[in-house]
Design an enzyme around this catalytic site. Structure first.
Site, PDB file in Angstrom:
ATOM      1  N   GLU A 177      20.126  -6.771  15.749  1.00 40.03           N
ATOM      2  CA  GLU A 177      20.363  -5.480  16.407  1.00 40.03           C
ATOM      3  C   GLU A 177      21.286  -4.722  15.478  1.00 40.03           C
ATOM      4  O   GLU A 177      22.461  -5.056  15.359  1.00 40.03           O
ATOM      5  CB  GLU A 177      20.982  -5.721  17.797  1.00 40.03           C
ATOM      6  CG  GLU A 177      20.784  -4.529  18.716  1.00 40.03           C
ATOM      7  CD  GLU A 177      21.955  -3.594  18.668  1.00 40.03           C
ATOM      8  OE1 GLU A 177      21.887  -2.625  17.881  1.00 40.03           O
ATOM      9  OE2 GLU A 177      22.937  -3.824  19.381  1.00 40.03           O
TER      10      GLU A 177
ATOM     11  N   LYS B   6      30.489 -16.605  16.265  1.00 37.86           N
ATOM     12  CA  LYS B   6      31.492 -16.054  15.362  1.00 37.86           C
ATOM     13  C   LYS B   6      31.775 -14.596  15.717  1.00 37.86           C
ATOM     14  O   LYS B   6      30.974 -13.713  15.467  1.00 37.86           O
ATOM     15  CB  LYS B   6      31.047 -16.137  13.895  1.00 37.86           C
ATOM     16  CG  LYS B   6      32.264 -15.931  12.980  1.00 37.86           C
ATOM     17  CD  LYS B   6      31.948 -15.411  11.619  1.00 37.86           C
ATOM     18  CE  LYS B   6      31.750 -13.931  11.532  1.00 37.86           C
ATOM     19  NZ  LYS B   6      32.930 -13.103  11.887  1.00 37.86           N
TER      20      LYS B   6
END
Ligand code: NAI
Ligand code: MG
Length: 475
Positions: free
Chosen positions: A242, A166
Site C-alpha cells: 500500500e 516492524k
C-alpha cells in the site's frame, strides 16, 4: 526469549516532533533480532496453539485485546501524540477506537472462514481449505502507527498466522504497548513479535528472510519496489503493498461551495497532510473557481496549527525533521516553478516541525508539486472546463490510490467513478472509511487490499483436496 521484552545492545532515539527533543531511547533491532523474532513466530506457527485454535477461540482473544485497548485509550492516544505529532483528540475518537473496532471486525470473521465444495468433472470430488499463509512480516509507517498496526495485524491473526511487526523508526512507542497488551489478553507467546528498528536494517531483513511466508507493507513507492525485489530474490514470498498517492478531487460547478471547501480542506489537511489518500490535486470547474478559491483561503485563515494536545488545534507538527524539510523544499519548488502561493508556505514558530496549511494556485499538471507525493499540508489548485478534461487530467498520474468527486449530478458522479483508475472513489465526501471497506491501490499505489474481508484473503493459502468417486463411470 518468547513472550517477553528483550533488550538488544543498540538503542535509538524516540523524538517529540512538537519540540525536536528526545523522549526516550528504544531498543534497536537489527538482522539478528529479526531472525530471533522469525524463529519465535515460526515455532509458534509450526508447533504452537494459535493456528490450531478454533476461529472462535482466536476471536475471543482478539476481542479481549480490543477491550484492553479501549481501557487504555488516553494513554495510547498520548503516545502517538508525543511521538507522532497526531491530534490527541483524534487519537481518542478515531485512531484508538478504530484499532479496537478493527480487531473486533476480524475477530468476528475468524470463525467464518470456509472453503468451497468443488463438483469437479471426471468423477472427482473436491473441496478447498483456507489455511493461514504462515509467518507474516508487517512493515508499517509512522502516519497512523495505531490504525495501521491493527489493519495489518488483525486480519493476519484472524487467519491464524503468526507475525513479526516492524513499526516505523519515527514512531516506535505505541507498538510496544500493543505487545504488552497482547500478552495480557492471553495471546500465546511467539504470535505477535514487535521489533523496532530502521528500514535498511530490520525492514530489509524481513523482506529478504527465507522463513517469512508473506510481507505486508505500507509506505513509500521506492521502498515498495525494494521489498518486492528482496522477496523475489529470496523465497518468492508474496507481498502486498500500500504505497503513495497523488489523489485528485474534482469539484463540479453544481457543488455547494461551502460544503466543498470543508470536504477539500479535510481531504488535504487531515493528519497534517501525512496521509496516503490526501486530496493533493484539487480540480475546480471554471464556473465556481473564483468563489471557491476565495472561500478556501478564508478557511485556511481559521485553521489552527499548534500543540496537538490542545483541543482547539486542527493541525500538529509534521512527524520529523526530515519530512518537515522535505515539505518546505517542495514549497520552494512550487514557487520556483511559477505557481501562485495563495496562503501558507512557512513554518510556524521556531521550535518543532509545524508548517502552515499551504495552497498553490495556477498549478500546471507537469509541475513537480502536482506530480510528486509531498506528504504534508500542501495543496495544488487547478481549473477545468469539461468532465472529459477533468477525467483525463485526474488519471494523468503514476498513482491510483483514491479520488473524490463533488457534484449533485448522479450521472457525472457515476461516469467519473468508473473512469478514474483508483482503489477508492469518494462522492460528496473524502477520507470516509471504515474497516469493512476494502482499501488499496491501482497502478504504482500498490496492490492487495487492506480492510474488509478482502484483507483476510491476503493471509490465506487455498489448498484444494481432491478424491475420486469410486463408482463413477469416469474412474
Ligand atoms: P518508508 O517507505 O521509507 O518507510 C515506511 C516503512 O518502511 C518504515 O517502517 C521503514 O522503516 C521501512 N523501510 C524503509 N526502508 C526499507 C527497506 N529498504 N526495506 C524494508 N523496509 C524499509 O517511508 P519514509 O522514508 O518514512 O517516508 C518517505 C515518503 O514515503 C513520505 O514522504 C511519503 O511520501 C511516503 N509514505 C507513504 C505512506 C503511506 O501511507 N502510503 C506512509 C509513509 C510514507
Ligand atoms: Mg524512507
Amino acid at each position: 526469549m518468547k513472550g517477553r521484552f528483550v533488550t538488544p545492545g543498540k538503542t535509538f532515539e524516540a523524538v517529540d516532533p512538537r519540540t525536536g527533543e528526545v523522549i526516550t531511547r528504544v531498543a534497536e533491532g537489527d538482522t539478528e533480532d529479526i531472525d530471533l523474532a522469525v524463529k519465535a513466530a515460526r515455532h509458534a506457527f509450526d508447533h504452537g496453539p494459535w493456528p490450531r485454535l478454533s476461529g472462535f477461540e482466536r476471536g475471543r482473544i482478539m476481542m479481549k485485546l480490543a477491550d484492553l485497548i479501549e481501557e487504555n485509550i488516553e494513554e495510547i492516544a498520548a503516545l502517538d501524540t508525543i511521538n507522532g505529532g497526531k491530534l490527541f483528540a483524534h487519537g481518542q475518537v478515531l485512531d484508538v477506537p478504530g484499532a479496537a473496532r478493527t480487531l473486533r471486525y476480524f475477530a468476528g470473521a475468524a470463525d467464518k472462514i470456509h472453503g468451497t465444495v468443488l463438483k469437479l468433472s471426471k468423477g472427482l470430488q473436491g473441496y478447498t481449505l483456507r489455511e493461514p499463509i504462515g509467518v507474516v512480516g508487517h512493515i508499517i509507517p509512522w502516519n497512523f502507527p495505531t490504525i495501521l498496526f491493527f489493519t495489518k495485524v488483525a486480519p493476519a491473526l484472524a487467519a491464524g498466522c503468526t507475525m513479526v511487526v516492524k513499526p516505523a523508526e519515527q514512531t516506535p512507542l505505541s507498538a510496544l504497548y500493543y505487545a504488552h497488551l497482547a500478552k495480557l489478553a492471553g495471546m500465546p507467546d511467539g504470535v505477535i513479535n514487535v521489533v523496532n528498528g530502521f528500514g535498511e536494517t530490520a525492514g530489509a531483513a524481513i523482506s529478504a528472510h527465507m522463513d517469512i511466508d508473506k510481507v505486508s507493507f505500507t509506505g513509500s513507492t521506492e521502498v515498495g519496489r525494494k521489498i518486492m525485489a528482496a522477496a523475489a530474490a529470496s523465497n518468492l514470498k508474496p507481498v502486498s503493498l500500500e504505497l503513495g498517492g497523488k489523489s485528485p478531487l474534482l469539484i463540479f460547478d453544481d457543488a455547494d461551495i461551502n460544503e466543498a471547501v470543508n470536504i477539500v480542506f479535510g481531504g488535504m489537511f487531515f493528519n497534517k497532510g501525512e496521509i496516503c489518500v490526501a486530496s493533493s490535486r484539487v480540480y475546480v470547474q471554471e464556473g465556481i473557481y473564483e468563489k471557491f478559491e476565495n472561500k478556501l483561503v478564508e478557511k485556511a485563515k481559521s485553521w489552527v496549527v499548534g500543540d496537538p494536545f490542545d483541543p482547539r488545534v486542527h493541525q500538529g507538527p509534521q512527524v520529523d525533521k526530515k519530512q518537515f524539510e522535505k515539505i518546505l523544499s517542495y514549497i520552494e519548488h512550487g514557487k520556483r516553478e511559477g505557481a501562485t502561493l495563495l496562503t501558507g508556505g512557512k513554518r510556524v514558530g521556531q521550535k518543532g516541525y509545524y508548517i502552515e496549511p499551504t495552497i498553490f494556485a495556477d498549478v500546471k499538471d507537469d509541475m513537480i508539486i502536482a506530480k510528486e507525493e509531498i506528504f504534508g499540508p500542501v495543496m495544488s489548485l487547478m481549473k477545468f472546463k469539461t468532465m472529459e478534461e477533468a477525467i483525463k487530467r485526474a488519471n494523468n498520474t503514476t498513482y491510483g490510490l483514491a479520488a473524490g468527486i463533488i457534484t449533485k449530478d448522479l450521472n457525472v458522479a457515476n461516469t467519473v467513478s468508473r473512469s478514474i483508475r483508483a482503489g477508492i472513489i469518494w462522492i460528496n465526501c473524502y477520507t470516509a472509511l471504515d474497516v469493512d471497506c476494502p482499501f488499496g491501490g491501482y497502478k504504482m499505489s500498490g496492490f492487495g487490499r487492506d480492510c474488509g474481508l478482502e484483507a483476510l484473503n491476503q493471509y490465506h493459502q487455498i489448498k484444494s483436496v481432491v478424491t475420486p468417486i469410486r463408482d463413477s463411470p469416469w474412474h
